[in-house]
Enzyme design. Structure first.
Site, short mmCIF file in Angstrom:
data_model
loop_
_atom_site.label_atom_id
_atom_site.label_comp_id
_atom_site.label_asym_id
_atom_site.label_seq_id
_atom_site.Cartn_x
_atom_site.Cartn_y
_atom_site.Cartn_z
CE1 TYR A 222 -3.66 2.55 0.77
CE2 TYR A 222 -2.31 3.22 2.65
CZ TYR A 222 -3.39 3.44 1.80
OH TYR A 222 -4.19 4.54 1.98
CG ASP B 132 5.97 3.90 0.54
OD1 ASP B 132 6.28 4.69 1.46
OD2 ASP B 132 4.80 3.60 0.28
CE LYS C 111 2.35 5.22 8.38
NZ LYS C 111 0.97 5.26 8.78
N1 HOZ Z 1 -2.82 3.99 6.65
C1 HOZ Z 1 -3.23 3.15 7.74
C2 HOZ Z 1 -3.31 1.75 7.28
N2 HOZ Z 1 -2.09 1.15 6.94
C3 HOZ Z 1 -4.54 3.57 8.33
C4 HOZ Z 1 -4.42 4.89 8.97
C5 HOZ Z 1 -5.59 5.28 9.83
O1 HOZ Z 1 -6.67 4.75 9.71
O2 HOZ Z 1 -5.39 6.17 10.66
#
Ligand code: HOZ
Length: 419
Positions: A144, A236, A264
């Protein structure tokens, strides 16, 4: 545990937001039940609006590597806010944070700050296409990279949680330019005509279909097959950057990205992303080059201040060793308690409820998600918050202690009874 107030808020939220949430996996659909609403967080703990306390292994999906409400970050944000929350001009803290990033990542000569991981990967792909003057990209099943159109193909994470391989709303014409390959499949890498590819994008520590460690041979072969083709390798590291080592997966595995995406941790819990790489590539971005990219809040002074405070604290001697030791202790013991296939890279970890070794998306999908749901809820009831989907990962922080790990293991011993 009582959840009356969370339940009431959930009813209200469900009227206001699709599925009651502002990001799908938070809705608990992967595990059943309804989510709790968080009132506050400190160190490695969360308290919900009903007063229940949880040891948190989600850490806001990765950024909170120092723990929640770390005093240095809180102070840095307060001080920055006193001077204004957004300027829309260059500010000195952009340079300080960029220097910390470049020092840890020798492959990044120049970078651009954006506001999320999605923006970072989307922009990096556009840049790779502009630089190479090619359209096709390669991604790997189950990885992802945020929700930009051309990357929502076999994209793990929310899609895997809800069993939707590809998103509606992405024109087939866009997806046609995205080729997908299988993780850890070296032969597959050699079948691609790389001379027509703009870039391959990969999570070098895939963490959006659960956690799947890649072999060094696979990563090195990927680097090698791309090397002479004129295509670019986009690593990534939004999730694993500054987490699996100071220099991320590139330091851990000894590989180099042409472009790297980050997010992050570099924002210390404020919205941020970045992409960077060799100067000759980065200079193709506007205003020096023809690839357009912009953002009103990019380089935001609060996010920069939180990022600087986080990295300066994280880089103190012994912190990565401590993270490794805490994570190894937890995972080694969990393995003895919870039947399944356990994976860990640095402070990211996962338990798959399957008997087969998990090496790619297909094997990740053999996991018994119903069983995971029972485990998740039993852990929650015993005061431990894990990510609410089999296809997400756990994150250790420097705020966790030996006593927190002991408490987690006690919860796991109770939880397995529910399996
Ligand atoms: N991007 C996250 C999943 N890998 C989810 C982030 C969220 O729901 O805060």
């Amino acid at each position: 545990m009582k959840h009356e107030y969370s339940t009431k808020l959930w009813q209200e939220a469900s009227k206001l937001f699709p599925g009651g949430v502002n990001s799908p996996v938070r809705a608990f659909r992967g595990v059943g039940g309804t989510p709790f609403f968080t009132a506050r967080a400190h160190g490695c703990r969360l308290w919900d609006v009903d007063g229940n306390e949880y040891i948190d292994y989600v850490g806001s999906w990765g950024p909170m590597i120092l723990g929640h409400a770390h005093p240095k970050i809180v102070r840095a944000v307060q001080e920055a806010a006193r001077n204004g929350t957004s300027f829309g001009t260059p500010n000195p803290n952009e340079i300080r944070l960029a220097r910390l990033v470049c020092e840890a990542y020798p492959s990044i000569q120049k970078l651009r700050f954006v506001n999320s991981g999605t923006e970072a990967t989307m922009s990096a792909i556009r840049l790779a296409r502009g630089f190479t003057k090619r359209n096709k990209i390669v991604k790997f099943d189950g990885c992802y990279h945020g929700h930009a159109d051309s990357l929502l193909v076999k994209a793990g994470s929310g899609g895997a949680t809800f069993d939707v391989p590809d998103s509606a709303g992405v024109p087939a014409d866009f997806a046609r330019n995205t080729l997908t390959l299988t993780l850890n499949d070296i032969a597959g890498l050699k079948r691609v005509n790389w001379s027509e590819i703009a870039c391959a994008i990969i999570e070098p520590v895939p963490g959006n279909m659960g956690l799947i460690p890649l072999t060094i041979e696979f990563l090195q072969t990927l680097r090698q097959v791309i090397h002479d083709s004129g295509a670019l390798l986009v690593l990534d590291e939004v999730m694993c950057g500054f987490r699996v080592a100071k220099g991320g997966a590139q330091e851990l595995y000894g590989i180099t990205g042409d472009l790297t995406t980050l997010g992050k941790i570099i924002g210390g819990g404020l919205p941020v992303g970045a992409f960077g790489g060799r100067a000759e590539i980065m200079d193709c971005l506007a205003p020096t080059g023809a690839v357009y990219q912009a953002g009103t809040l990019s380089g935001n002074p609060l996010a920069m201040a939180a990022g600087i405070a986080t990295l300066e604290e994280l880089f103190k001697p012994g912190n990565y060793e401590k993270l490794e030791q805490l994570s190894a202790t937890l995972c080694d013991e969990l393995k003895k308690i919870v039947p399944g296939y356990h994976t860990r890279v640095g402070s990211k970890f996962c338990t798959f409820f399957t008997d087969v070794p998990v090496v790619d998306y297909a094997t990740a999908k053999t996991s018994d998600t119903k069983k995971f749901g029972r485990y998740f809820h039993a852990m929650l009831e015993n005061g431990v918050y894990l990510a609410p989907s089999q296809f997400e990962v756990g994150f250790m922080s420097l705020a966790h202690t030996g006593a927190d790990i002991e408490a987690t293991l006690r919860a796991a011993r109770e939880a397995v009874k529910a399996l």
